[in-house]
Write an enzyme that holds these catalytic residues in place. Structure first.
Site, PDB file in Angstrom:
ATOM      1  N   VAL A 121      32.423 -39.922 -47.819  1.00  0.00           N
ATOM      2  CA  VAL A 121      33.362 -39.085 -47.080  1.00  0.00           C
ATOM      3  C   VAL A 121      33.122 -39.251 -45.577  1.00  0.00           C
ATOM      4  CG1 VAL A 121      34.063 -36.691 -46.661  1.00  0.00           C
ATOM      5  CG2 VAL A 121      33.342 -37.374 -48.937  1.00  0.00           C
ATOM      6  N   CYS A 122      34.205 -39.243 -44.803  1.00  0.00           N
ATOM      7  CA  CYS A 122      34.107 -39.195 -43.346  1.00  0.00           C
ATOM      8  C   CYS A 122      35.240 -38.320 -42.814  1.00  0.00           C
ATOM      9  CB  CYS A 122      34.128 -40.601 -42.732  1.00  0.00           C
ATOM     10  SG  CYS A 122      35.708 -41.446 -42.875  1.00  0.00           S
ATOM     11  N   HIS A 123      35.639 -38.515 -41.576  1.00  0.00           N
ATOM     12  CA  HIS A 123      36.677 -37.679 -40.970  1.00  0.00           C
ATOM     13  C   HIS A 123      38.064 -37.995 -41.542  1.00  0.00           C
ATOM     14  CE1 HIS A 123      38.648 -35.190 -38.000  1.00  0.00           C
ATOM     15  NE2 HIS A 123      39.402 -36.219 -37.639  1.00  0.00           N
TER      16      HIS A 123
END
Length: 98
Positions: A62-64
């Site tokens: 997961v990231c932005h």
């Protein structure tokens, strides 16, 4: 590359499935809120953190917005890890954060 929609990952969490989530955002981003079940390993630290990951486990990255986690997935797949990228990142996350 394997992908998952944010609502599908949230459903796995709600069902009590054992999910291994890695948030690859930077410290300041994570300080603003992350998926409660997620472990934080910034993208730049991934190559130096392989000893923290188990090749026998599956990881959700997961990231932005999905770009950095996609890069992390590509790198980890090349290292022999089983990973899935969460599409849309935290911008698309429908669940709670802490």
């Amino acid at each position: 590359m394997k992908t998952i929609q944010p609502d599908q990952l949230l459903e796995k969490i709600k069902k009590g499935e054992n999910v291994n989530i890695i948030d690859v955002r930077e410290d300041l981003e994570v300080a603003a809120g992350k998926i409660p079940e997620a472990n934080h390993i910034p993208l730049g630290d991934i190559p130096h953190s392989l000893d923290k990951l188990d090749k026998n486990k599956h990881y959700y990255m997961v990231c932005h917005s999905g770009g950095r986690s996609s890069s992390a997935c590509e790198y980890l797949v090349n290292q022999g890890y089983d990973v899935t990228n969460m599409i849309g990142g935290m911008l698309a996350w429908p669940g709670e954060t802490k």
